[in-house]
Design a protein around this motif. Structure first.
Motif, PDB file in Angstrom:
ATOM      1  N   ALA A 125       0.824  -1.208   0.000  1.00 24.04           N
ATOM      2  CA  ALA A 125       0.000   0.000   0.000  1.00 24.04           C
ATOM      3  C   ALA A 125       0.860   1.261   0.000  1.00 24.04           C
ATOM      4  O   ALA A 125       0.539   2.246  -0.683  1.00 24.04           O
ATOM      5  N   ALA A 126       1.963   1.241   0.763  1.00 23.59           N
ATOM      6  CA  ALA A 126       2.833   2.427   0.826  1.00 23.59           C
ATOM      7  C   ALA A 126       3.474   2.703  -0.531  1.00 23.59           C
ATOM      8  O   ALA A 126       3.497   3.858  -1.000  1.00 23.59           O
ATOM      9  N   VAL A 127       3.996   1.661  -1.166  1.00 28.16           N
ATOM     10  CA  VAL A 127       4.631   1.853  -2.476  1.00 28.16           C
ATOM     11  C   VAL A 127       3.592   2.245  -3.520  1.00 28.16           C
ATOM     12  O   VAL A 127       3.827   3.119  -4.363  1.00 28.16           O
ATOM     13  N   ARG A 147      -4.547   3.092   3.581  1.00 25.15           N
ATOM     14  CA  ARG A 147      -4.395   1.650   3.801  1.00 25.15           C
ATOM     15  C   ARG A 147      -3.026   1.319   4.392  1.00 25.15           C
ATOM     16  O   ARG A 147      -2.913   0.446   5.263  1.00 25.15           O
ATOM     17  N   ALA A 148      -1.993   1.994   3.906  1.00 19.58           N
ATOM     18  CA  ALA A 148      -0.648   1.740   4.437  1.00 19.58           C
ATOM     19  C   ALA A 148      -0.579   2.072   5.919  1.00 19.58           C
ATOM     20  O   ALA A 148       0.023   1.328   6.715  1.00 19.58           O
ATOM     21  N   ILE A 149      -1.199   3.182   6.294  1.00 20.86           N
ATOM     22  CA  ILE A 149      -1.178   3.583   7.707  1.00 20.86           C
ATOM     23  C   ILE A 149      -1.977   2.594   8.553  1.00 20.86           C
ATOM     24  O   ILE A 149      -1.517   2.129   9.609  1.00 20.86           O
ATOM     25  N   GLU A 150      -3.171   2.259   8.086  1.00 18.57           N
ATOM     26  CA  GLU A 150      -4.044   1.360   8.852  1.00 18.57           C
ATOM     27  C   GLU A 150      -3.423  -0.028   8.991  1.00 18.57           C
ATOM     28  O   GLU A 150      -3.332  -0.583  10.094  1.00 18.57           O
ATOM     29  N   SER A 155       0.847  -4.151  11.576  1.00 20.60           N
ATOM     30  CA  SER A 155       1.771  -5.202  11.127  1.00 20.60           C
ATOM     31  C   SER A 155       3.195  -4.740  10.860  1.00 20.60           C
ATOM     32  O   SER A 155       4.132  -5.546  10.961  1.00 20.60           O
ATOM     33  N   ASP A 156       3.404  -3.462  10.496  1.00 22.88           N
ATOM     34  CA  ASP A 156       4.752  -2.991  10.153  1.00 22.88           C
ATOM     35  C   ASP A 156       4.827  -1.479  10.326  1.00 22.88           C
ATOM     36  O   ASP A 156       4.411  -0.723   9.441  1.00 22.88           O
ATOM     37  N   VAL A 162       6.033   5.442   6.312  1.00 22.89           N
ATOM     38  CA  VAL A 162       6.154   5.869   4.921  1.00 22.89           C
ATOM     39  C   VAL A 162       4.783   6.275   4.383  1.00 22.89           C
ATOM     40  O   VAL A 162       4.647   7.255   3.642  1.00 22.89           O
ATOM     41  N   GLY A 163       3.739   5.534   4.773  1.00 24.36           N
ATOM     42  CA  GLY A 163       2.388   5.903   4.364  1.00 24.36           C
ATOM     43  C   GLY A 163       1.968   7.249   4.906  1.00 24.36           C
ATOM     44  O   GLY A 163       1.281   8.026   4.222  1.00 24.36           O
TER      45      GLY A 163
END
Length: 683
Positions: A125-127, A147-150, A155-156, A162-163
């Motif tokens: 999601a971040a990329v 989505r990357a943040i959530e 999980s990471d 980065v998100g």
């Protein structure tokens, strides 16, 4: 099938070297372990990260590609997807080739759709958020950043950080500057915590500074650049050292320290060369801006044209260069084209095509249009620049808009209105801490005062501007030696030993092993002197070849920077061809979807890679064995050094033997002192 055994001793040595940051040793150790018996999936992942830290980007990407293939065949879908995301991430952040990024994200997505949610989903999601942002699809980018943040929060944390940076940049582009700055601060705080891995930390720091630079929030950009520099001294890997230097150069230029800025950006070119190709245009464009400010029009044009050859958009630098050279029509045509049809060159270092990216182009268009007496064009550009400044709440953009508005008013004959606008611009740029821009506005204020008949006020403003320009011109490079520290007893320098190597007029006065000799000056003697003065330091032949020019560091670094890096070996050429195939696939999808913008972007990327391959392959498919500049310099330096050693041998066989043992020539030259000799050379 990847073998999981390998040479345990070599692998252990490699891991120990990696732990202490000895990346070349770690890289060699992993290579030895791989050749001895292969590496398992976990060790391959370690090797990919070490290769990146050691400056082998192609090996990094190739290793993640290999790992993706092997894990896919083993049915380990989540891990295979994670490897595909890492390929996409490196392609995005280090090559900015969007078509291959999209291809690898599609591979990852197919695997992730059938696996439980993991950190690979967060990184995907971040990329994807950055890929969509750089491709101009801001709505989709917002969704992916969320989505990357959530997902990353569960999980990471690195992917979540980065998100958050991606989200912050998108919020700023939406015009909510206050909220965007708050989000950037949150992301930067996570980077400062020390909880993220080095690569993720560097990406977050760099993205925060890029966003602030693009917004012209220079005070905040400087603060975060300093934080990034403190971290980078001991933790940065890969391209992060070089990127940090370019950010520092941007700040130094703004602060009027142009000699130091040029020094930083030239060093950055060297540090970035193993990692970037097209994005080398970013530091080269900054180099052009610095040289233009220093009045070095020839050097500025060399740097900007080198950036353009790499497929980078060097505007508004080239247009302002034409303005400085008096070619107003060419300048007007170029800046009009840059505004109407900006090159779709994606880069995380620049704001995507938007109002923010147009701001410096608009500023340049006002200057050029006023110089041509094209007041209608100047009015329209100044009006849009003022709207951008209001929308993004930037002091620097506001000061730029005030100066542009003053230029238009003065050209229209409203000297009183122009005087007010220029005076406000002076205060604005002074508050920002930009002495060059402040002095420029003082000169324009002086012009307005003259038109009003206020000759005393005019004189005061011109004197203040002249003083500031002179101060900027005299500012030394950060590491320039002080006049009182030039002798052998300077602080931090050991007292001179009995061996000396000193130029006096047209002759070198040398003392070696108690014997005095005199040798006529030559280029080879200068090369030897530079090597002897810095034991164990490797000098690229271009640095030595350029040593006698008026600007040796610039000449050497630009010669290498403008060449887009070394010629491609077989591995690199194979990788380029794989990238070309991926771009062709992306273009087919774009045609099917009738996505014109995506197809144009992919066509530019294909053209860039074809040009790169053409530079590496001669007629009939034969490899070009060496870059022209480096090869000519290698041959010339080697010949000059060996000739000088031969002349010294005639006068002192012992000195000739000593130099034969300790001077190494080639693409890199170095003086490795003889351990049997305890004294150092006094130069």
């Amino acid at each position: 099938m990847i073998q999981a055994a390998g040479d345990a001793n070599a692998l252990e040595r490699a891991r120990n070297a990696s732990a202490r940051g000895a990346w070349p040793d770690a890289y060699a150790g992993y290579l030895a372990a791989r050749e001895a018996g292969g590496l398992g999936p976990a060790e391959l992942a370690e090797f990919a990260d070490v290769a990146y830290a050691a400056g082998h980007l192609d090996v990094t990407i190739e290793t993640w590609e290999q790992l993706h293939g092997e894990l896919s065949r083993l049915g380990q879908d989540a891990a295979a997807a994670g490897a595909a995301v890492r390929v996409a991430m490196h392609l995005l952040f280090d090559t900015a080739l969007m078509a291959p990024v999209r291809g690898w994200l599609r591979r990852a997505e197919r695997l992730l759709d059938r696996t439980p949610v993991t950190g690979a989903h967060a990184w995907f999601a971040a990329v994807r958020a950055f890929e969509r942002c750089l491709s101009g699809d801001l709505d989709a980018a917002r969704d992916w950043a969320e989505r990357a943040i959530e997902t990353g929060s569960r999980s990471d944390p690195a992917a979540a950080a980065v998100g958050r940076v991606a989200q912050a940049r998108l919020v700023i582009l939406d015009g909510d500057v206050e909220r965007g700055l708050e989000l950037l601060g949150d992301a930067g705080t996570v980077a400062m915590s020390g909880d993220l891995d080095p690569l993720s930390t560097g990406v977050v720091y760099c993205e925060v500074v890029c966003a602030l630079q693009g917004l012209a929030q220079y005070d905040l950009a400087e603060q975060w650049t300093e934080a990034m520099e403190r971290w980078a001294r001991t933790n940065a890997i890969g391209s992060l050292h070089g990127r940090c230097r370019v950010h520092r150069a941007e700040i130094l230029r703004l602060r009027g320290q142009c000699a130091s800025a040029e020094q930083q950006v030239l060093t950055a070119c060297d540090e970035l060369r193993p990692y970037v190709r097209r994005e080398m245009g970013w530091p080269l464009t900054e180099l052009g801006r610095i040289r233009l400010r220093r009045g070095d029009l020839t050097g500025a044009e060399e740097a900007l044209r080198a950036a353009h050859r790499l497929g980078w958009d060097p505007e508004p630098g080239l247009s302002l260069l034409r303005l400085a050279g008096g070619d107003l029509d060419t300048a007007a045509d170029a800046i009009r084209e840059a505004l109407a049809r900006p090159l779709p060159v994606p880069s995380k270092e620049l704001p995507p095509t938007s109002e923010l990216r147009r701001a410096p182009l608009l500023d340049a268009q006002v200057r050029i249009a006023v110089a041509r007496a094209d007041l209608e064009t100047a009015r329209v550009a100044a009006r849009e620049l003022a709207e951008v400044a209001v929308r993004f709440e930037s002091k620097a953009l506001a000061a730029s808009a005030l100066r542009a508005g003053g230029d238009v008013l003065l050209a229209e004959g409203d000297a009183a209105g122009a005087s007010v606008s220029f005076a406000d611009a002076v205060r604005g740029w002074s508050d920002v801490g930009a002495p060059f821009e402040t002095a420029e506005c003082r000169l324009r204020l002086a012009d307005a005062q003259r038109a009003l008949g206020n000759l005393q006020a005019e004189a005061l403003e011109r004197e203040a501007a002249r003083t500031e320009f002179e101060r900027i011109a005299r500012a030394p490079a950060a590491d320039a030696p002080r006049a009182d520290a030039a002798g052998p007893d300077a602080p931090g320098r050991e007292a001179a030993g009995p061996d000396t190597f000193v130029l006096e007029g047209e002759y070198w006065k040398i003392v070696f092993d108690g014997r005095r000799l005199t040798v006529r000056d030559s280029k080879g003697m200068h090369h030897l002197a530079r090597l002897l003065a810095a034991p164990d330091r490797e000098f690229h032949v271009l640095d030595l070849a350029a040593a006698d020019t008026a600007d040796p560091v610039a000449a050497a670094a630009l010669a290498r920077a403008g060449d887009a890096g070394p010629l491609l070996d077989d591995r690199a050429k194979q990788m380029y061809r794989r990238r070309l195939a991926e771009i062709e696939d992306d273009m087919e999808e774009a045609r099917a979807d009738d996505d014109i913008a995506r197809r144009e972007q992919a066509e530019l990327e294909r053209g860039f890679l074809i040009d790169e391959l053409a530079r590496a392959v001669g007629l009939g498919g034969r490899d070009r064995h060496a870059g022209a500049a480096s090869e000519r310099a290698r041959a010339a330096v080697t010949q000059a050094v060996r000739k000088a050693i031969g002349r010294l041998r005639e006068a002192s066989p012992a000195l000739g033997d000593h130099l034969d043992r300790t001077i190494r020539t080639g693409t890199y030259c170095v003086y490795v002192p003889d351990p049997r000799a305890s004294s150092r050379w006094a130069m």
